[in-house]
Design an enzyme around this catalytic site. Structure first.
Site, PDB file in Angstrom:
ATOM      1  N   GLU A   1       0.800  -1.221   0.000  1.00  0.00           N
ATOM      2  CA  GLU A   1       0.000   0.000   0.000  1.00  0.00           C
ATOM      3  C   GLU A   1       0.835   1.274   0.000  1.00  0.00           C
ATOM      4  O   GLU A   1       0.292   2.355   0.030  1.00  0.00           O
ATOM      5  CB  GLU A   1      -0.927  -0.046   1.220  1.00  0.00           C
ATOM      6  CG  GLU A   1      -1.653  -1.386   1.299  1.00  0.00           C
ATOM      7  CD  GLU A   1      -2.966  -1.368   2.043  1.00  0.00           C
ATOM      8  OE1 GLU A   1      -2.963  -0.843   3.154  1.00  0.00           O
ATOM      9  OE2 GLU A   1      -3.968  -1.877   1.503  1.00  0.00           O
TER      10      GLU A   1
ATOM     11  N   LYS B   1       2.554  10.619  -0.034  1.00  0.00           N
ATOM     12  CA  LYS B   1       3.756  10.151   0.678  1.00  0.00           C
ATOM     13  C   LYS B   1       4.954  10.976   0.236  1.00  0.00           C
ATOM     14  O   LYS B   1       5.319  10.967  -0.944  1.00  0.00           O
ATOM     15  CB  LYS B   1       3.978   8.665   0.349  1.00  0.00           C
ATOM     16  CG  LYS B   1       5.261   8.092   0.926  1.00  0.00           C
ATOM     17  CD  LYS B   1       5.411   6.612   0.562  1.00  0.00           C
ATOM     18  CE  LYS B   1       6.763   6.079   0.989  1.00  0.00           C
ATOM     19  NZ  LYS B   1       7.030   4.719   0.482  1.00  0.00           N
TER      20      LYS B   1
ATOM     21  N   VAL C   1      -6.862 -21.814 -12.450  1.00  0.00           N
ATOM     22  CA  VAL C   1      -6.094 -22.587 -13.436  1.00  0.00           C
ATOM     23  C   VAL C   1      -5.673 -23.873 -12.721  1.00  0.00           C
ATOM     24  O   VAL C   1      -5.081 -23.812 -11.640  1.00  0.00           O
ATOM     25  CB  VAL C   1      -4.830 -21.811 -13.881  1.00  0.00           C
ATOM     26  CG1 VAL C   1      -3.921 -22.697 -14.719  1.00  0.00           C
ATOM     27  CG2 VAL C   1      -5.211 -20.549 -14.638  1.00  0.00           C
TER      28      VAL C   1
ATOM     29  N   LEU D   1       5.083 -10.673  -7.521  1.00  0.00           N
ATOM     30  CA  LEU D   1       5.638 -11.610  -6.555  1.00  0.00           C
ATOM     31  C   LEU D   1       6.091 -12.911  -7.218  1.00  0.00           C
ATOM     32  O   LEU D   1       6.976 -13.595  -6.710  1.00  0.00           O
ATOM     33  CB  LEU D   1       4.608 -11.895  -5.460  1.00  0.00           C
ATOM     34  CG  LEU D   1       4.190 -10.651  -4.642  1.00  0.00           C
ATOM     35  CD1 LEU D   1       3.058 -10.982  -3.684  1.00  0.00           C
ATOM     36  CD2 LEU D   1       5.379 -10.065  -3.877  1.00  0.00           C
TER      37      LEU D   1
ATOM     38  N   GLU E   1      11.166   0.153   2.205  1.00  0.00           N
ATOM     39  CA  GLU E   1      11.374   1.077   1.075  1.00  0.00           C
ATOM     40  C   GLU E   1      10.352   0.886  -0.055  1.00  0.00           C
ATOM     41  O   GLU E   1      10.464   1.488  -1.114  1.00  0.00           O
ATOM     42  CB  GLU E   1      12.797   1.027   0.517  1.00  0.00           C
ATOM     43  CG  GLU E   1      13.872   1.558   1.471  1.00  0.00           C
ATOM     44  CD  GLU E   1      13.867   3.076   1.621  1.00  0.00           C
ATOM     45  OE1 GLU E   1      13.106   3.737   0.916  1.00  0.00           O
ATOM     46  OE2 GLU E   1      14.631   3.590   2.473  1.00  0.00           O
TER      47      GLU E   1
ATOM     48  N   THR F   1       9.336  -1.092  -2.638  1.00  0.00           N
ATOM     49  CA  THR F   1       9.813  -1.080  -4.027  1.00  0.00           C
ATOM     50  C   THR F   1       9.126  -2.092  -4.935  1.00  0.00           C
ATOM     51  O   THR F   1       9.395  -2.128  -6.136  1.00  0.00           O
ATOM     52  CB  THR F   1      11.325  -1.356  -4.066  1.00  0.00           C
ATOM     53  OG1 THR F   1      11.575  -2.576  -3.368  1.00  0.00           O
ATOM     54  CG2 THR F   1      12.103  -0.231  -3.427  1.00  0.00           C
TER      55      THR F   1
ATOM     56  N   ILE G   1       5.961  -2.551  -5.974  1.00  0.00           N
ATOM     57  CA  ILE G   1       5.057  -2.035  -7.020  1.00  0.00           C
ATOM     58  C   ILE G   1       5.891  -1.309  -8.086  1.00  0.00           C
ATOM     59  O   ILE G   1       5.603  -1.393  -9.285  1.00  0.00           O
ATOM     60  CB  ILE G   1       3.969  -1.131  -6.397  1.00  0.00           C
ATOM     61  CG1 ILE G   1       3.043  -2.007  -5.536  1.00  0.00           C
ATOM     62  CG2 ILE G   1       3.172  -0.386  -7.471  1.00  0.00           C
ATOM     63  CD1 ILE G   1       2.046  -1.246  -4.691  1.00  0.00           C
TER      64      ILE G   1
HETATM   65  C1  LIG Z   1       3.986  -8.047   3.913  1.00  0.00           C
HETATM   66  C2  LIG Z   1       4.078  -7.380   2.577  1.00  0.00           C
HETATM   67  C3  LIG Z   1       4.030  -5.994   2.492  1.00  0.00           C
HETATM   68  C4  LIG Z   1       4.151  -5.353   1.258  1.00  0.00           C
HETATM   69  N1  LIG Z   1       4.165  -3.995   1.198  1.00  0.00           N
HETATM   70  C5  LIG Z   1       4.409  -3.390   0.011  1.00  0.00           C
HETATM   71  C6  LIG Z   1       4.454  -1.980  -0.096  1.00  0.00           C
HETATM   72  O1  LIG Z   1       4.209  -1.245   0.866  1.00  0.00           O
HETATM   73  N2  LIG Z   1       4.727  -1.444  -1.303  1.00  0.00           N
HETATM   74  C7  LIG Z   1       4.969  -2.204  -2.399  1.00  0.00           C
HETATM   75  O2  LIG Z   1       5.286  -1.660  -3.454  1.00  0.00           O
HETATM   76  N3  LIG Z   1       4.849  -3.542  -2.337  1.00  0.00           N
HETATM   77  C8  LIG Z   1       4.584  -4.151  -1.176  1.00  0.00           C
HETATM   78  N4  LIG Z   1       4.469  -5.501  -1.127  1.00  0.00           N
HETATM   79  C9  LIG Z   1       4.472  -6.268  -2.360  1.00  0.00           C
HETATM   80  C10 LIG Z   1       3.097  -6.153  -3.026  1.00  0.00           C
HETATM   81  O3  LIG Z   1       2.104  -6.609  -2.132  1.00  0.00           O
HETATM   82  C11 LIG Z   1       3.051  -6.979  -4.297  1.00  0.00           C
HETATM   83  O4  LIG Z   1       4.131  -6.649  -5.114  1.00  0.00           O
HETATM   84  C12 LIG Z   1       1.794  -6.702  -5.074  1.00  0.00           C
HETATM   85  O5  LIG Z   1       0.663  -6.834  -4.268  1.00  0.00           O
HETATM   86  C13 LIG Z   1       1.695  -7.626  -6.256  1.00  0.00           C
HETATM   87  O6  LIG Z   1       1.299  -8.891  -5.900  1.00  0.00           O
HETATM   88  P1  LIG Z   1       0.983  -9.909  -7.077  1.00  0.00           P
HETATM   89  O7  LIG Z   1      -0.073  -9.327  -7.939  1.00  0.00           O
HETATM   90  O8  LIG Z   1       2.260 -10.300  -7.705  1.00  0.00           O
HETATM   91  O9  LIG Z   1       0.449 -11.198  -6.308  1.00  0.00           O
HETATM   92  P2  LIG Z   1      -0.963 -11.492  -5.594  1.00  0.00           P
HETATM   93  O10 LIG Z   1      -1.583 -10.306  -5.001  1.00  0.00           O
HETATM   94  O11 LIG Z   1      -0.716 -12.674  -4.711  1.00  0.00           O
HETATM   95  O12 LIG Z   1      -1.911 -11.952  -6.786  1.00  0.00           O
HETATM   96  C14 LIG Z   1      -1.828 -13.244  -7.347  1.00  0.00           C
HETATM   97  C15 LIG Z   1      -3.011 -13.441  -8.260  1.00  0.00           C
HETATM   98  O13 LIG Z   1      -2.878 -14.692  -8.907  1.00  0.00           O
HETATM   99  C16 LIG Z   1      -4.104 -15.388  -8.826  1.00  0.00           C
HETATM  100  N5  LIG Z   1      -3.838 -16.831  -8.901  1.00  0.00           N
HETATM  101  C17 LIG Z   1      -2.873 -17.532  -8.266  1.00  0.00           C
HETATM  102  N6  LIG Z   1      -2.974 -18.833  -8.584  1.00  0.00           N
HETATM  103  C18 LIG Z   1      -3.992 -18.938  -9.463  1.00  0.00           C
HETATM  104  C19 LIG Z   1      -4.591 -20.025 -10.148  1.00  0.00           C
HETATM  105  N7  LIG Z   1      -4.169 -21.287  -9.996  1.00  0.00           N
HETATM  106  N8  LIG Z   1      -5.644 -19.777 -10.959  1.00  0.00           N
HETATM  107  C20 LIG Z   1      -6.117 -18.504 -11.119  1.00  0.00           C
HETATM  108  N9  LIG Z   1      -5.578 -17.439 -10.495  1.00  0.00           N
HETATM  109  C21 LIG Z   1      -4.543 -17.666  -9.669  1.00  0.00           C
HETATM  110  C22 LIG Z   1      -4.707 -14.943  -7.514  1.00  0.00           C
HETATM  111  O14 LIG Z   1      -6.080 -15.175  -7.467  1.00  0.00           O
HETATM  112  C23 LIG Z   1      -4.354 -13.461  -7.559  1.00  0.00           C
HETATM  113  O15 LIG Z   1      -5.315 -12.779  -8.340  1.00  0.00           O
HETATM  114  C24 LIG Z   1       4.309  -6.139   0.085  1.00  0.00           C
HETATM  115  C25 LIG Z   1       4.301  -7.532   0.176  1.00  0.00           C
HETATM  116  C26 LIG Z   1       4.196  -8.160   1.400  1.00  0.00           C
HETATM  117  C27 LIG Z   1       4.210  -9.660   1.470  1.00  0.00           C
END
Ligand SMILES: Cc1cc2nc3c(=O)[nH]c(=O)nc-3n(C[C@H](O)[C@H](O)[C@H](O)COP(=O)(O)OP(=O)(O)OC[C@H]3O[C@@H](n4cnc5c(N)ncnc54)[C@H](O)[C@@H]3O)c2cc1C
Length: 504
Positions: free
Chosen positions: A50, A79, A188, A336, A345, A347, A349
């Site tokens: 966030e 921010k 999936v 991720l 920090e 980073t 996003i």
């Molecule tokens: C504790 C913590 C704090 C954070 N704080 C920050 C921050 O302050 N600033 C920042 O820039 N980043 C932060 N991050 C990182 C940030 O949360 C992520 O980079 C961002 O949310 C992107 O996540 P994502 O979309 O890669 O994964 P996710 O949000 O996990 O999304 C994964 C997606 O894949 C889908 N999916 C998975 N498997 C399947 C399947 N088999 N079939 C269909 N769909 C599937 C899920 O439904 C979901 O929609 C933080 C991370 C953590 C762990």
């Protein structure tokens, strides 16, 4: 001639990464490709993430997103930087503000003059010489002003956003769907590879639907459904340098007006974040599971939050590191799925945004040339490694010896590039930004000084300046910054005036 162009892009995952990619592709490719995004409500998203860095403004500008609308719809706030509490020593406090420190003079950065004046007792702490740091301490915020002199610090204010991660994904989803991205709900359950070369041909949904694609973007989060579970791209583990591997998140009700900064407080086995939004405050404790258990971390966090907790604590597990190949065959992992350092920090996003820009820049055809793929992977590795070192700096440059966690951090071995950076700065306050690395000189300087890496000397050219001129320069910058902060409105007043979100 055969048509070798990519026709179908399939994005697996609808978290921040999936929807940021989908929205950007929809805007930039403007209908040239079919874009499909698959997400599963049952699996859900990581639900955190966030706080951002100022680069997000560029993403928004590219997508022509209206800032006021964006802030309102995501319950966002502004921010100016990050406040670090108790990092080098218990009782310490400093701000890593975005933007400049003072203004460069001649060929030298301002901090070189500050170093000498500070050593002589003629300058106060570095926070007084950065508009962002000084405004943060007073709870002030405004966007860049148009009706001021070109050189005024108010003419170009660097800022980022805090927002609700769930609302952000929803905002981008609306944007992307309005521009032709097709969303498929469901899980999936199978990934089909071409027998001849292992390229991904299609994914199969729980209901049996087969979705084919030419290029797959793996945004499936930590599980790395395509990049790891299918292609086994491998993962480089950096836990020995970044010892935190868990976080517990617990939002709470707001108490008082929102700060225009994130507060990161060092704790016995890690650190806590506090992110102010319009409708709530985000809190989390990032910790090393080797030094504290989940229940104790959650109980401690519950004691430290400002307001009444909203919901129960949620524990998240991660391994700091990065995918050995972010792009393998016809799969590019973003978010991720491509790796995660840790939240310090903020980073992650930014890394999504950067990966999206890189794939657009190096967009392939069906030939999937190795040269393109290798360049993509090399750039991705360079970028995250430089950020990694900057984050390690916060842990390593500490004098704390009050807990086993801090003893480990203080005495661990760190990457050579980081040691070299610290040695150079400690020698005479110098820092060189390595090519396109994300954090620029002011960030490194603020964090190094804040972590008590205090240079013994300064650049020899500083001594060419007569003493009275030096004091004038340093004193003048402090005065200008203080005057600017004086005219800035409180952060809350700025939000109320321009982008107050409706009560949820
Ligand atoms: C504790 C913590 C704090 C954070 N704080 C920050 C921050 O302050 N600033 C920042 O820039 N980043 C932060 N991050 C990182 C940030 O949360 C992520 O980079 C961002 O949310 C992107 O996540 P994502 O979309 O890669 O994964 P996710 O949000 O996990 O999304 C994964 C997606 O894949 C889908 N999916 C998975 N498997 C399947 C399947 N088999 N079939 C269909 N769909 C599937 C899920 O439904 C979901 O929609 C933080 C991370 C953590 C762990």
């Amino acid at each position: 001639m055969t048509d070798n162009r990519i026709k179908n892009i399939v994005i697996v995952g609808g978290g921040t990464a999936g929807w940021m990619a989908a929205a950007a592709f929809a805007k930039v490719f403007a209908g040239a490709y079919s874009i499909r995004l698959i997400e599963s409500e049952e699996i859900g998203t990581v639900g955190v993430g966030e706080a951002t860095v100022p680069h997000l403004k560029l993403y928004n500008q590219t997508l022509e997103i209206d800032e006021t609308e964006f802030i309102k719809q995501t319950q966002g706030t502004f921010k100016l930087g990050i406040e670090f509490v108790d990092w080098a020593r218990v009782g310490d406090r400093y701000i890593h503000g975005f933007g400049q420190i003072g203004h460069d003079h001649g060929l030298l950065p301002f901090h070189q003059y500050w170093l000498k004046a500070h050593k002589q007792g003629k300058a106060s702490g570095l926070d007084d010489y950065s508009l962002n740091a000084a405004a943060s301490l007073k709870g002030k915020f405004m966007a860049s002003a148009r009706d001021v002199k070109e050189h005024s610090p108010l003419a170009n204010i660097a800022y980022a956003y805090h927002f609700d991660a769930g609302l952000y994904a929803k905002f981008l989803r609306n944007y992307a769907e309005a521009r032709g991205v097709r969303r498929t709900e469901g899980k999936v359950t199978q990934v089909i590879q071409r027998p001849e070369d292992g390229y991904v041909d299609a994914v199969v949904m729980e209901n049996g639907e087969r979705i084919e694609g030419d290029l797959f973007i793996d945004c499936s989060g930590f599980r790395g459904l395509l990049i790891e579970q299918t292609l086994k791209a491998g993962y480089e583990d950096w836990l020995h340098w970044l010892p935190c591997d868990r976080a517990v998140a617990m939002p709470c009700e707001n108490v008082g007006p929102p700060t225009p900064f994130v507060r990161c407080t060092a704790r016995e086995a890690g650190w806590t974040w506090r992110i102010p939004l319009q409708h709530r405050t985000g809190n989390g404790y990032v910790y090393a599971s080797q030094y504290i258990g989940d229940d104790e971390a959650a109980a401690n966090l519950a004691k430290w939050i400002d307001g009444c907790a909203l919901g129960s604590p949620r524990v998240l597990r991660f391994t700091p590191g990065q995918r050995k190949k972010c792009w393998d065959k016809n799969v590019v992992a973003i978010g991720l799925a491509s790796g995660f350092l840790e939240p310090l920090e903020s980073t992650s996003i930014f890394l999504i945004q950067s990966a999206v820009a890189r794939i657009i820049n190096l967009f392939p055809d069906q030939g999937f040339s190795d040269v393109i793929r290798d360049r993509y992977n090399a750039q991705a590795a360079f970028e995250i490694e430089r950020i990694r070192d900057f984050i390690i700096l916060h842990y390593y440059a500490t004098e704390r010896d009050d807990t086993p966690f801090w003893n480990y951090c203080r005495t661990m071995s760190v990457p050579k590039e980081l040691t070299d950076n610290i040695r150079l700065f400690r020698d005479s306050g110098r820092f060189y930004r390595n090519a396109e690395e994300m954090f620029a000189q002011p960030s490194w300087v603020e964090v190094m000084v804040g972590q008590r890496i205090l240079p013994e000397r300064w650049h020899p050219m500083v001594d060419q300046m007569p003493q009275a001129e030096l004091e004038d320069l340093v004193g003048g910058v402090k005065r200008v910054i203080a005057n600017c902060v004086e005219v800035m409105p409180p952060h809350q007043a700025f939000i109320d005036r321009y982008c107050k979100a409706p009560r949820p």
